[in-house]
Scaffold this motif. Sequence first.
Motif, short mmCIF file in Angstrom:
data_model
loop_
_atom_site.label_atom_id
_atom_site.label_comp_id
_atom_site.label_asym_id
_atom_site.label_seq_id
_atom_site.Cartn_x
_atom_site.Cartn_y
_atom_site.Cartn_z
N GLU A 37 -25.84 -72.92 -74.01
CA GLU A 37 -27.53 -74.03 -73.65
C GLU A 37 -27.90 -74.09 -72.44
N MET A 38 -26.44 -74.18 -71.73
CA MET A 38 -26.61 -74.87 -69.86
C MET A 38 -27.08 -73.40 -69.36
N THR A 39 -27.10 -72.12 -69.73
CA THR A 39 -27.46 -70.92 -69.18
C THR A 39 -29.12 -70.78 -69.18
N LYS A 40 -29.06 -70.91 -70.29
CA LYS A 40 -31.04 -70.27 -70.72
C LYS A 40 -31.25 -72.07 -69.51
N SER A 41 -30.78 -72.57 -70.12
CA SER A 41 -31.48 -73.75 -68.96
C SER A 41 -31.70 -73.78 -67.98
N LEU A 42 -30.50 -72.60 -67.25
CA LEU A 42 -30.80 -72.22 -65.69
C LEU A 42 -32.35 -71.20 -65.73
N TYR A 43 -31.67 -70.26 -66.83
CA TYR A 43 -32.77 -68.99 -66.70
C TYR A 43 -34.40 -69.77 -66.61
N ARG A 44 -34.69 -70.33 -67.71
CA ARG A 44 -35.79 -71.18 -67.61
C ARG A 44 -36.37 -71.93 -66.67
N THR A 45 -35.22 -72.83 -65.51
CA THR A 45 -35.96 -73.24 -64.49
C THR A 45 -35.89 -71.82 -63.94
N CYS A 46 -35.34 -71.03 -63.60
CA CYS A 46 -35.88 -70.32 -62.48
C CYS A 46 -36.81 -69.60 -62.80
N LEU A 47 -37.24 -69.01 -64.11
CA LEU A 47 -38.34 -68.55 -64.32
C LEU A 47 -39.73 -69.25 -64.41
N ARG A 48 -39.30 -71.41 -64.01
CA ARG A 48 -40.44 -71.66 -63.33
C ARG A 48 -40.81 -72.00 -61.66
N SER A 49 -39.04 -71.49 -60.62
CA SER A 49 -39.05 -71.82 -59.86
C SER A 49 -40.05 -70.32 -59.82
N ILE A 50 -40.16 -69.64 -59.82
CA ILE A 50 -41.10 -68.12 -59.70
C ILE A 50 -42.11 -68.53 -59.77
N LYS A 51 -42.77 -69.23 -60.70
CA LYS A 51 -43.70 -69.63 -61.12
C LYS A 51 -44.76 -70.42 -60.02
N ILE A 52 -43.63 -71.08 -59.40
CA ILE A 52 -43.83 -72.07 -58.44
C ILE A 52 -44.88 -71.20 -56.70
N ILE A 53 -43.57 -70.55 -56.55
CA ILE A 53 -43.94 -69.83 -55.34
C ILE A 53 -44.08 -68.34 -55.70
N ARG A 54 -45.04 -67.91 -56.77
CA ARG A 54 -46.40 -66.94 -56.98
C ARG A 54 -47.13 -67.44 -55.82
N PRO A 55 -48.17 -68.06 -56.06
CA PRO A 55 -49.32 -68.42 -55.35
C PRO A 55 -49.66 -69.37 -54.53
N GLY A 56 -48.52 -69.14 -53.56
CA GLY A 56 -48.20 -69.07 -52.29
C GLY A 56 -48.24 -70.48 -52.06
N ASN A 57 -48.40 -70.80 -51.02
CA ASN A 57 -48.35 -71.76 -50.06
C ASN A 57 -48.76 -72.42 -48.21
N GLU A 58 -48.77 -73.11 -48.27
CA GLU A 58 -50.02 -73.72 -46.41
C GLU A 58 -48.18 -72.40 -46.10
N ASN A 59 -47.27 -72.75 -45.79
CA ASN A 59 -46.54 -71.86 -45.17
C ASN A 59 -46.78 -70.64 -45.71
N ASP A 60 -47.39 -69.83 -46.20
CA ASP A 60 -47.48 -68.60 -47.01
C ASP A 60 -48.44 -67.96 -45.69
N GLU A 61 -49.13 -68.74 -45.96
CA GLU A 61 -50.83 -68.89 -44.94
C GLU A 61 -50.92 -69.05 -43.82
N ALA A 62 -50.46 -69.42 -43.40
CA ALA A 62 -49.52 -69.42 -41.83
C ALA A 62 -48.88 -68.48 -41.49
N ASP A 63 -48.80 -68.36 -42.12
CA ASP A 63 -47.87 -66.65 -41.88
C ASP A 63 -48.67 -65.56 -41.59
N PHE A 64 -49.97 -65.79 -43.11
CA PHE A 64 -50.56 -64.35 -43.61
C PHE A 64 -51.72 -64.11 -41.74
#
Length: 324
Positions: free
Chosen positions: A144-171
């Motif tokens: 259960e703990m491993t699955k919970s961490l796995y789901r959290t990691c997937l959600r974190s990847i979805k967070i970084i997928r569209p980018g943010n202001e820092n990415d836009e500044a770098d681009f």
Amino acid sequence: RADLIHFALTPQRFTCHPSFPKMSHALRSFASSTALVSQSITSHAQTKITVPIIQACSSLLTSTSTSSQSHYSTTPSVHSRRAAREAKQAEYDAYMKRMMEKQTSDDQISENSTKDEKEQKQVEEKAQNDRDQIRKELLSEAGEMTKSLYRTCLRSIKIIRPGNENDEADFSAREEAQRKEMDEMDLSSSSISFSYTPPVDRENELQSRAEYYRRWMREEFNQESDCLEANPWMEEHVERYLYFIKGGEEKRCWILNDYKFEDTHSDAFDYERVDRFEERAMGLVQGFYKERGWILDKERGLSHGGDDDDDFFSDDEDEEERKR
């Protein structure tokens, strides 16, 4: 009388005869009677034969008296023989009694030993069943703990997928650098240098970054998926899982912070739950080690968790090199 005479002439043959006492008594009577008629016998025609017989009887009386006493002193009586048989029988009975008592004692010892072995086996089986039950519960908890961490990691990847202001500044900074480079290029010059830096492609780079971390996350989870499959658990098995689960959460947080993303799932990881798991799991391992007289590696200052000097996400890395 003929018998007595024969007895007198060959006394050695009758000393052990059953009728020896009676014949001795008769011989004494015969000698007394012969003494009364000794004179008439002396004048008899057979004097030469009778006198030696009488003399032999007289000499035999003395020897028979001593022989009879000696015979009765050395030969056991009926009561003595009965007493000897009874003594031997009593000795045999005592011996058999001792043997029976020893056999009974040996049987009792063997029975007690068998009983102790059976009880010890039952105790070991119960302890093994208890360990298996605890291990089963801990495996469910770890899953259960491993699955919970796995789901959290997937959600974190979805967070970084569209980018943010820092990415836009770098681009934007990279695009500006490329424009300046093109403006400074002298096309009239015979030696023209070209820049091999690819043009900025926001969508492609953001997609590639998300896919990279997704693949890396899956590899990490697959690589450590068998760390708790052993039975019984050893100390290194538990430490390996704890290093994986704690290190995974630490690296997830580091990636979001490095790309300047807000961690909206910071409270998803339950550290207290992991600590409870560690306490139960190490207690299970410690009980198993204690039964076999082993010492925990932690008590000897050893560790099997992982490389504590893991610098994959070290801040000392060159940021530009890591992003490329």
